[in-house]
Scaffold this motif. Structure first.
Motif, mmCIF file in Angstrom:
data_model
loop_
_atom_site.group_PDB
_atom_site.id
_atom_site.type_symbol
_atom_site.label_atom_id
_atom_site.label_comp_id
_atom_site.label_asym_id
_atom_site.label_seq_id
_atom_site.Cartn_x
_atom_site.Cartn_y
_atom_site.Cartn_z
ATOM 1 N N TYR A 246 0.893 -1.307 -0.004
ATOM 2 C CA TYR A 246 0.005 -0.057 -0.089
ATOM 3 C C TYR A 246 0.910 1.242 0.141
ATOM 4 O O TYR A 246 1.764 1.103 0.700
ATOM 5 N N PRO A 247 0.805 2.138 -0.919
ATOM 6 C CA PRO A 247 1.607 3.188 -1.166
ATOM 7 C C PRO A 247 1.538 4.374 -0.128
ATOM 8 O O PRO A 247 2.447 5.222 0.009
ATOM 9 N N GLY A 248 0.565 4.399 0.501
ATOM 10 C CA GLY A 248 0.142 5.474 1.540
ATOM 11 C C GLY A 248 -0.414 6.461 1.033
ATOM 12 O O GLY A 248 -0.436 6.900 -0.242
ATOM 13 N N ARG A 249 -0.748 7.592 1.715
ATOM 14 C CA ARG A 249 -1.553 8.933 1.207
ATOM 15 C C ARG A 249 -0.809 10.054 1.795
ATOM 16 O O ARG A 249 -0.342 10.133 2.948
ATOM 17 N N THR A 250 -0.723 11.322 1.023
ATOM 18 C CA THR A 250 -0.324 12.251 1.117
ATOM 19 C C THR A 250 1.209 12.634 1.323
ATOM 20 O O THR A 250 1.743 11.491 1.466
ATOM 21 N N TYR A 251 1.601 13.685 1.414
ATOM 22 C CA TYR A 251 3.211 13.912 1.483
ATOM 23 C C TYR A 251 3.521 13.255 2.577
ATOM 24 O O TYR A 251 5.027 13.039 2.650
ATOM 25 N N ARG A 252 2.992 13.070 3.761
ATOM 26 C CA ARG A 252 3.579 12.722 5.026
ATOM 27 C C ARG A 252 3.946 11.117 4.921
ATOM 28 O O ARG A 252 4.629 10.772 5.919
ATOM 29 N N PHE A 253 3.313 10.274 4.235
ATOM 30 C CA PHE A 253 3.261 9.024 4.164
ATOM 31 C C PHE A 253 3.903 8.465 2.975
ATOM 32 O O PHE A 253 4.518 7.466 2.832
ATOM 33 N N TYR A 254 3.322 9.111 1.736
ATOM 34 C CA TYR A 254 3.810 8.386 0.398
ATOM 35 C C TYR A 254 4.987 8.738 0.192
ATOM 36 O O TYR A 254 5.465 10.048 0.294
ATOM 37 N N LYS A 255 5.986 7.898 -0.188
ATOM 38 C CA LYS A 255 7.335 7.906 -0.626
ATOM 39 C C LYS A 255 7.724 7.753 -2.249
ATOM 40 O O LYS A 255 8.841 7.903 -2.608
ATOM 41 N N GLY A 256 6.500 7.423 -2.979
ATOM 42 C CA GLY A 256 6.851 7.117 -4.488
ATOM 43 C C GLY A 256 7.041 8.340 -5.304
ATOM 44 O O GLY A 256 7.026 9.404 -4.603
ATOM 45 N N PRO A 257 7.179 8.283 -6.440
ATOM 46 C CA PRO A 257 7.252 9.327 -7.463
ATOM 47 C C PRO A 257 6.385 10.204 -7.479
ATOM 48 O O PRO A 257 5.175 9.843 -7.523
ATOM 49 N N VAL A 258 6.373 11.534 -7.653
ATOM 50 C CA VAL A 258 5.405 12.603 -7.740
ATOM 51 C C VAL A 258 5.551 13.266 -9.338
ATOM 52 O O VAL A 258 6.618 13.492 -9.566
ATOM 53 N N VAL A 259 4.523 14.108 -9.361
ATOM 54 C CA VAL A 259 4.808 14.718 -10.714
ATOM 55 C C VAL A 259 5.260 16.125 -9.976
ATOM 56 O O VAL A 259 6.142 16.578 -10.807
ATOM 57 N N PHE A 260 4.426 16.777 -9.070
ATOM 58 C CA PHE A 260 5.041 17.882 -8.369
ATOM 59 C C PHE A 260 4.715 17.608 -6.693
ATOM 60 O O PHE A 260 3.736 17.283 -6.526
ATOM 61 N N PRO A 261 5.848 17.973 -6.030
ATOM 62 C CA PRO A 261 5.406 17.588 -4.655
ATOM 63 C C PRO A 261 4.587 18.574 -3.960
ATOM 64 O O PRO A 261 4.287 19.995 -4.510
ATOM 65 N N PHE A 262 3.884 18.457 -2.700
ATOM 66 C CA PHE A 262 3.322 19.401 -1.904
ATOM 67 C C PHE A 262 4.083 20.476 -1.434
ATOM 68 O O PHE A 262 5.416 20.371 -1.123
ATOM 69 N N GLY A 263 3.617 21.621 -1.426
ATOM 70 C CA GLY A 263 4.434 22.870 -1.259
ATOM 71 C C GLY A 263 5.370 23.459 -2.400
ATOM 72 O O GLY A 263 5.901 24.332 -2.265
ATOM 73 N N HIS A 264 5.202 22.794 -3.498
ATOM 74 C CA HIS A 264 6.134 23.292 -4.694
ATOM 75 C C HIS A 264 5.474 24.432 -5.203
ATOM 76 O O HIS A 264 4.204 24.558 -5.406
ATOM 77 N N GLY A 265 6.249 25.411 -5.607
ATOM 78 C CA GLY A 265 5.964 26.662 -6.277
ATOM 79 C C GLY A 265 6.961 27.575 -6.455
ATOM 80 O O GLY A 265 7.889 27.775 -5.463
ATOM 81 N N MET A 266 7.214 28.004 -7.708
ATOM 82 C CA MET A 266 8.477 28.987 -8.140
ATOM 83 C C MET A 266 7.748 30.361 -8.231
ATOM 84 O O MET A 266 6.952 30.728 -8.129
ATOM 85 N N SER A 267 8.867 31.078 -8.443
ATOM 86 C CA SER A 267 8.670 32.668 -8.521
ATOM 87 C C SER A 267 9.566 33.100 -9.677
ATOM 88 O O SER A 267 10.741 32.505 -10.292
ATOM 89 N N TYR A 268 9.282 34.398 -9.922
ATOM 90 C CA TYR A 268 10.320 35.046 -11.018
ATOM 91 C C TYR A 268 11.686 35.569 -10.540
ATOM 92 O O TYR A 268 12.358 36.090 -11.297
ATOM 93 N N THR A 269 11.620 35.538 -9.054
ATOM 94 C CA THR A 269 12.876 35.896 -8.397
ATOM 95 C C THR A 269 13.274 34.765 -7.527
ATOM 96 O O THR A 269 12.714 33.717 -7.668
ATOM 97 N N THR A 270 14.450 35.209 -6.707
ATOM 98 C CA THR A 270 14.967 34.396 -6.055
ATOM 99 C C THR A 270 15.055 34.591 -4.415
ATOM 100 O O THR A 270 15.162 35.726 -4.463
ATOM 101 N N PHE A 271 15.048 33.596 -3.777
ATOM 102 C CA PHE A 271 15.055 34.003 -2.436
ATOM 103 C C PHE A 271 16.036 33.113 -1.552
ATOM 104 O O PHE A 271 16.165 31.811 -2.085
ATOM 105 N N ALA A 272 16.739 33.685 -0.523
ATOM 106 C CA ALA A 272 17.807 32.914 0.257
ATOM 107 C C ALA A 272 17.425 33.065 1.676
ATOM 108 O O ALA A 272 16.932 34.023 2.057
ATOM 109 N N HIS A 273 17.582 31.900 2.292
ATOM 110 C CA HIS A 273 17.260 31.892 3.709
ATOM 111 C C HIS A 273 18.334 31.764 4.664
ATOM 112 O O HIS A 273 19.150 30.927 4.218
#
Length: 423
Positions: A246-273
């Motif tokens: 059983y592959p599991g559900r949601t980003y917390r339990f599923y470990k398989g390949p994804v098209v795009f991950p939870f929380g993914h999102g780009m910008s026209y600029t860049t940020f450093a933390h």
């Protein structure tokens, strides 16, 4: 209750005198546009395909079954719109447009219109494909059969991308995730935007993002799974944790390949933390008698949340400096994930906090995020008991990682993660 509808004469209440004049005001319509701006997620942007330029892209081919829709943009559970700006209308404010639907609706059961769409793409300086779903495909009473684009939509996208003489942008208008691996991996498709169902001002917001008047800062609120994921688990199985095929559900339990991950999102600029301030260790007090301590207060190096003082003293301050290292102002959503120590817990990280901050080009903003040990660093074991694991908790903030060591403390005695031997 909040409107005061149960507090007597409505006209005597703060909201009792609202009327038609308060509907569709300029301020409200501007809010609809802002909401649409903030909800757009940039999924792919190869070689800075976006933003488009009004100086270089004078003519834009606008193609797709969702390219000139109105009611589709408000999804469901919506009131009457003040008016609509479709994607075609929005893009027309920036450039001359050549419009082709490419399909008869999102079902896209035939390819009769694809040829005309290819011709349009050959004539334009840039091509925008507005594809996706609508309430005939996904709704409260309609379940999707799969995760792929319906009908011949993929064929339309691929053929138009091959024919286009300018950059190609794929805009996905849909509520749920779609497996667009083909577009993600196609070098001819330079950018992908997910716009959800963006509301009455959706077309204006899409155009603003396409041409750089607005900088996208949205993040995916769900994992985008590949099509074969739905074949690996029955939709009637509600288990979250993975195991035994059983592959599991949601980003917390599923470990398989994804098209795009939870929380993914780009910008026209860049940020450093930069982590400017964060604790390295914390002692978790046990507010219980020795008897309660003996009887499973600590089990498998974890403390029951019910057996500690979950007050404000259990809150840790995390200070992060966010610097805009690009050339364009942008809004950045700082996501903080936590991963528990090794053990019989969820193996993956989980989101414990987020903060949205607007940073101008070259500037720096300091962000504080409070992490409550009981709420954010606890886990639920297989028996449904919420516990705080002792040991090294790993925090993930963008490209940063920081560890906080939790230790049990009873009446000033620190047990350093070891369960003491009690009579």
């Amino acid at each position: 209750m909040r409107l005061g509808m149960f507090d007597g004469e409505p006209s005597a209440q703060p909201f009792g005198n609202l009327g038609p004049r308060d509907v569709c005001t300029p301020a409200h319509q501007q809010l609809a546009l802002q909401a649409a701006h903030q909800g757009i997620v940039l999924l792919k942007n190869s070689a800075r395909t976006l933003p488009l330029s009004t100086l270089r892209h004078h003519t834009v081919a606008v193609i797709g079954p969702n390219s000139d829709v109105t009611v589709t943009m408000i999804g469901n559970y919506a009131g009457v719109a003040c008016g609509y700006t479709t994607p075609l209308q929005g893009i027309s404010r920036y450039a001359k447009t050549i419009h082709q639907a490419g399909c008869f609706g999102v079902a896209c059961n035939g390819n009769q219109l694809i040829g005309a769409a290819e011709v349009a793409a050959r004539q334009a300086d840039a091509t925008v494909l507005v594809m996706g779903l609508d309430q005939s495909i996904e709704a409260e009473f309609i379940d999707r059969a799969g995760l792929l684009l319906p009908g011949r939509q993929q064929e339309l996208v691929s053929r138009v991308a091959k024919a286009s003489r300018g950059p190609v942008v794929l805009v996905l208008m849909c509520g749920g995730p779609v497996d667009v691996s083909f577009a993600k991996n196609d070098p001819r498709i330079g950018a992908i935007l997910w716009v959800g169902y963006p509301g009455q001002a959706g077309g204006a917001a899409i155009a603003d993002v396409l041409f750089g008047r607005a900088n996208p800062g949205g993040k995916l609120p769900m994992t985008w799974y590949p099509q074969d994921y739905v074949a690996r688990l029955p939709m009637t199985d509600m288990r979250m944790r993975a195991g035994r095929g059983y592959p599991g559900r949601t980003y917390r339990f599923y470990k398989g390949p994804v098209v795009f991950p939870f929380g993914h999102g780009m910008s026209y600029t860049t940020f450093a933390h930069t982590l400017s301030k964060a604790p390295n260790q914390f002692s978790v007090p046990i507010a219980t008698s020795l008897y309660a301590f003996k009887n499973t207060t600590i089990s498998s190096n974890a403390i029951r949340v019910a057996h500690t003082n979950c007050n404000d003293a259990m809150s840790l301050g995390l200070h992060v400096d966010v610097k805009n290292t690009g050339e364009m102002a942008g809004t950045h959503t700082l996501l903080v994930f936590a991963k528990p120590p090794a053990g019989n817990w969820s193996p993956n990280k989980q989101l414990i906090g987020f903060k949205k901050v607007h940073v101008t080009a070259g500037a720096l903003q300091s962000v504080r995020i409070d992490i409550h040990v009981c709420k954010h660093l606890s886990v639920v074991d297989k028996f449904g008991i919420r516990r705080i694991p002792m040991g090294e908790h790993s925090l993930h903030i963008g490209d940063l990682k920081h560890s906080i060591s939790l230790q049990a403390n009873l009446e000033g005695i620190n047990f350093n993660n070891d369960v003491p031997s009690l009579p």
